[in-house]
Design an enzyme around this catalytic site. Sequence first.
Site, PDB file in Angstrom:
ATOM      1  N   SER A 205       0.850  -1.197   0.000  1.00 29.27           N
ATOM      2  CA  SER A 205       0.000   0.000   0.000  1.00 29.27           C
ATOM      3  C   SER A 205       0.880   1.239   0.000  1.00 29.27           C
ATOM      4  O   SER A 205       1.995   1.211   0.517  1.00 29.27           O
ATOM      5  CB  SER A 205      -0.875   0.021   1.246  1.00 29.27           C
ATOM      6  OG  SER A 205      -1.468   1.288   1.388  1.00 29.27           O
ATOM      7  N   TYR A 218      -1.415  -0.371  10.534  1.00 31.44           N
ATOM      8  CA  TYR A 218      -1.649  -0.725   9.123  1.00 31.44           C
ATOM      9  C   TYR A 218      -0.496  -0.201   8.273  1.00 31.44           C
ATOM     10  O   TYR A 218       0.081  -0.924   7.453  1.00 31.44           O
ATOM     11  CB  TYR A 218      -2.987  -0.148   8.645  1.00 31.44           C
ATOM     12  CG  TYR A 218      -3.254  -0.422   7.192  1.00 31.44           C
ATOM     13  CD1 TYR A 218      -3.691  -1.678   6.786  1.00 31.44           C
ATOM     14  CD2 TYR A 218      -3.027   0.546   6.214  1.00 31.44           C
ATOM     15  CE1 TYR A 218      -3.921  -1.956   5.439  1.00 31.44           C
ATOM     16  CE2 TYR A 218      -3.253   0.278   4.878  1.00 31.44           C
ATOM     17  CZ  TYR A 218      -3.704  -0.967   4.501  1.00 31.44           C
ATOM     18  OH  TYR A 218      -3.917  -1.244   3.176  1.00 31.44           O
TER      19      TYR A 218
HETATM   20  N1  NAP Z   1      -8.611  -0.587  -1.377  1.00 31.31           N
HETATM   21  C1  NAP Z   1      -7.565   0.186  -1.301  1.00 31.31           C
HETATM   22  O1  NAP Z   1      -7.605   1.376  -1.579  1.00 31.31           O
HETATM   23  C2  NAP Z   1      -6.259  -0.377  -0.860  1.00 31.31           C
HETATM   24  C3  NAP Z   1      -5.238   0.522  -0.697  1.00 31.31           C
HETATM   25  C4  NAP Z   1      -4.014   0.073  -0.306  1.00 31.31           C
HETATM   26  C5  NAP Z   1      -3.791  -1.275  -0.131  1.00 31.31           C
HETATM   27  N2  NAP Z   1      -4.803  -2.160  -0.290  1.00 31.31           N
HETATM   28  C6  NAP Z   1      -4.486  -3.566  -0.030  1.00 31.31           C
HETATM   29  O2  NAP Z   1      -5.102  -4.407  -0.997  1.00 31.31           O
HETATM   30  C7  NAP Z   1      -5.458  -5.655  -0.389  1.00 31.31           C
HETATM   31  C8  NAP Z   1      -6.928  -5.945  -0.628  1.00 31.31           C
HETATM   32  O3  NAP Z   1      -7.672  -4.862  -0.106  1.00 31.31           O
HETATM   33  P1  NAP Z   1      -9.200  -4.603  -0.496  1.00 31.31           P
HETATM   34  O4  NAP Z   1      -9.377  -3.149  -0.526  1.00 31.31           O
HETATM   35  O5  NAP Z   1      -9.582  -5.420  -1.668  1.00 31.31           O
HETATM   36  O6  NAP Z   1      -9.905  -5.173   0.829  1.00 31.31           O
HETATM   37  P2  NAP Z   1     -11.386  -5.692   1.060  1.00 31.31           P
HETATM   38  O7  NAP Z   1     -12.309  -5.167   0.029  1.00 31.31           O
HETATM   39  O8  NAP Z   1     -11.665  -5.436   2.491  1.00 31.31           O
HETATM   40  O9  NAP Z   1     -11.248  -7.265   0.825  1.00 31.31           O
HETATM   41  C9  NAP Z   1     -10.420  -8.026   1.652  1.00 31.31           C
HETATM   42  C10 NAP Z   1     -10.589  -9.496   1.352  1.00 31.31           C
HETATM   43  O10 NAP Z   1      -9.806 -10.218   2.315  1.00 31.31           O
HETATM   44  C11 NAP Z   1     -10.662 -11.068   3.076  1.00 31.31           C
HETATM   45  N3  NAP Z   1     -10.202 -11.111   4.451  1.00 31.31           N
HETATM   46  C12 NAP Z   1     -10.097 -10.084   5.315  1.00 31.31           C
HETATM   47  N4  NAP Z   1      -9.629 -10.515   6.498  1.00 31.31           N
HETATM   48  C13 NAP Z   1      -9.412 -11.842   6.360  1.00 31.31           C
HETATM   49  C14 NAP Z   1      -8.937 -12.851   7.226  1.00 31.31           C
HETATM   50  N5  NAP Z   1      -8.624 -12.599   8.487  1.00 31.31           N
HETATM   51  N6  NAP Z   1      -8.834 -14.118   6.767  1.00 31.31           N
HETATM   52  C15 NAP Z   1      -9.187 -14.418   5.493  1.00 31.31           C
HETATM   53  N7  NAP Z   1      -9.663 -13.513   4.629  1.00 31.31           N
HETATM   54  C16 NAP Z   1      -9.783 -12.237   5.053  1.00 31.31           C
HETATM   55  C17 NAP Z   1     -12.020 -10.396   2.988  1.00 31.31           C
HETATM   56  O11 NAP Z   1     -13.008 -11.351   3.324  1.00 31.31           O
HETATM   57  P3  NAP Z   1     -14.517 -10.899   3.637  1.00 31.31           P
HETATM   58  O12 NAP Z   1     -15.149 -10.849   2.295  1.00 31.31           O
HETATM   59  O13 NAP Z   1     -15.022 -11.983   4.507  1.00 31.31           O
HETATM   60  O14 NAP Z   1     -14.443  -9.565   4.321  1.00 31.31           O
HETATM   61  C18 NAP Z   1     -12.030  -9.948   1.546  1.00 31.31           C
HETATM   62  O15 NAP Z   1     -12.283 -11.028   0.678  1.00 31.31           O
HETATM   63  C19 NAP Z   1      -5.094  -5.522   1.086  1.00 31.31           C
HETATM   64  O16 NAP Z   1      -3.848  -6.128   1.316  1.00 31.31           O
HETATM   65  C20 NAP Z   1      -5.025  -4.029   1.304  1.00 31.31           C
HETATM   66  O17 NAP Z   1      -4.172  -3.685   2.354  1.00 31.31           O
HETATM   67  C21 NAP Z   1      -6.036  -1.731  -0.649  1.00 31.31           C
END
Ligand code: NAP
Length: 314
Positions: A205, A218
């Site tokens: 990130s 985080y």
């Molecule tokens: N979105 C952004 O702007 C952004 C920015 C910087 C970095 N990132 C990084 O990108 C990655 C994905 O983020 P995202 O935005 O797609 O997140 P998200 O929409 O919250 O999705 C996260 C996924 O991980 C699953 N998950 C969360 N906790 C878990 C656990 N303890 N065990 C197993 N599965 C788990 C969630 O399951 P559920 O469906 O059950 O919740 C969901 O499928 C992360 O590493 C995040 O740090 C995202």
Amino acid sequence: MDQSDEESNTKMGEGCCLWSIASNIITYSVLAWAGVQFSHLIKRLFIHGFGSYPSFTSYGTWAVVTGCTDGIGLSYAKELARRGMKIVLISRNPKKLEAVALRPKLLNSQSEEQFDTETLMIPADFTELDIYDGIKEKVAGRDIGVLVNNVGMASDPQPFLDVPEGEKTFQDMLLVNNMSMVRMTHMILPGMVKKGKGVVINVSSVAGISPVPFMTTYSATKFSRTSLNKVEKFVLFITLTIRKDVTRTRGIEYQRSSKNLDSKFVYTKMADKFLDRPGLTAPTPDTFVRSDLRSIPKIQVTSGYWFHNLMVRS
Ligand SMILES: NC(=O)c1ccc[n+]([C@@H]2O[C@H](COP(=O)([O-])OP(=O)(O)OC[C@H]3O[C@@H](n4cnc5c(N)ncnc54)[C@H](OP(=O)(O)O)[C@@H]3O)[C@@H](O)[C@H]2O)c1
């Protein structure tokens, strides 16, 4: 003009000459540096915007995606399935997993687009440490070509001491954001090394580039690149050291794909508290992932999305 005047004029002339050479060197160095930076940027914009996708199936039959029932992980699963891969889906919520995996197809609910593919569903909560033997057993014997270490969690923005149930929240964050990356890579990489090919994508990130107030832990778990003072950080560190240790000479593509936070979001449920809708600076996860996958194996460390390259130098 006596001899001493002549000598001092000669010295002044030499001084001016040296100064003009030095200033030319500085000017041309700065121009050369700016040219290199500009061509680096243009190359990245082009690759992310228009580059061709690699043949992912040439790395192996299966892709493993952690945290795949929503957001960026779901988009990686769909996009890799579209490109012919079978998908190992690992996430914590069995109902959501079933909605994605138990059908013979991965369904894109927005466009109703469907991809014929085989899936293997593994319910696992990455806040637990005893899940890895079970995962290893289930993936054993599969020809894995791509590993996406995507799973991640963040708490709501709060000062460090005000985060509710801080002890558990911070421990969970380290287990989900960091331990999962190390353990999954340790599990999957040997198979790739054996056959001499594979792709590993570590999702980081922009919050890991410099400390983000109210997102202390985080931000720290996403330690993501060499900063100005050259401090190596977690995700880049693990990516680069494993690449050097194990993979560099063996044809394995190891990419740290840095997703963006702050003004460089991806529009998912993790980020929707900061955003109203997707847009140029905050693409949908599908747009983001397509842009990122175009860069394999051409770019090793990237902000993933073409527009974010204008905002973050990676
Ligand atoms: N979105 C952004 O702007 C952004 C920015 C910087 C970095 N990132 C990084 O990108 C990655 C994905 O983020 P995202 O935005 O797609 O997140 P998200 O929409 O919250 O999705 C996260 C996924 O991980 C699953 N998950 C969360 N906790 C878990 C656990 N303890 N065990 C197993 N599965 C788990 C969630 O399951 P559920 O469906 O059950 O919740 C969901 O499928 C992360 O590493 C995040 O740090 C995202």
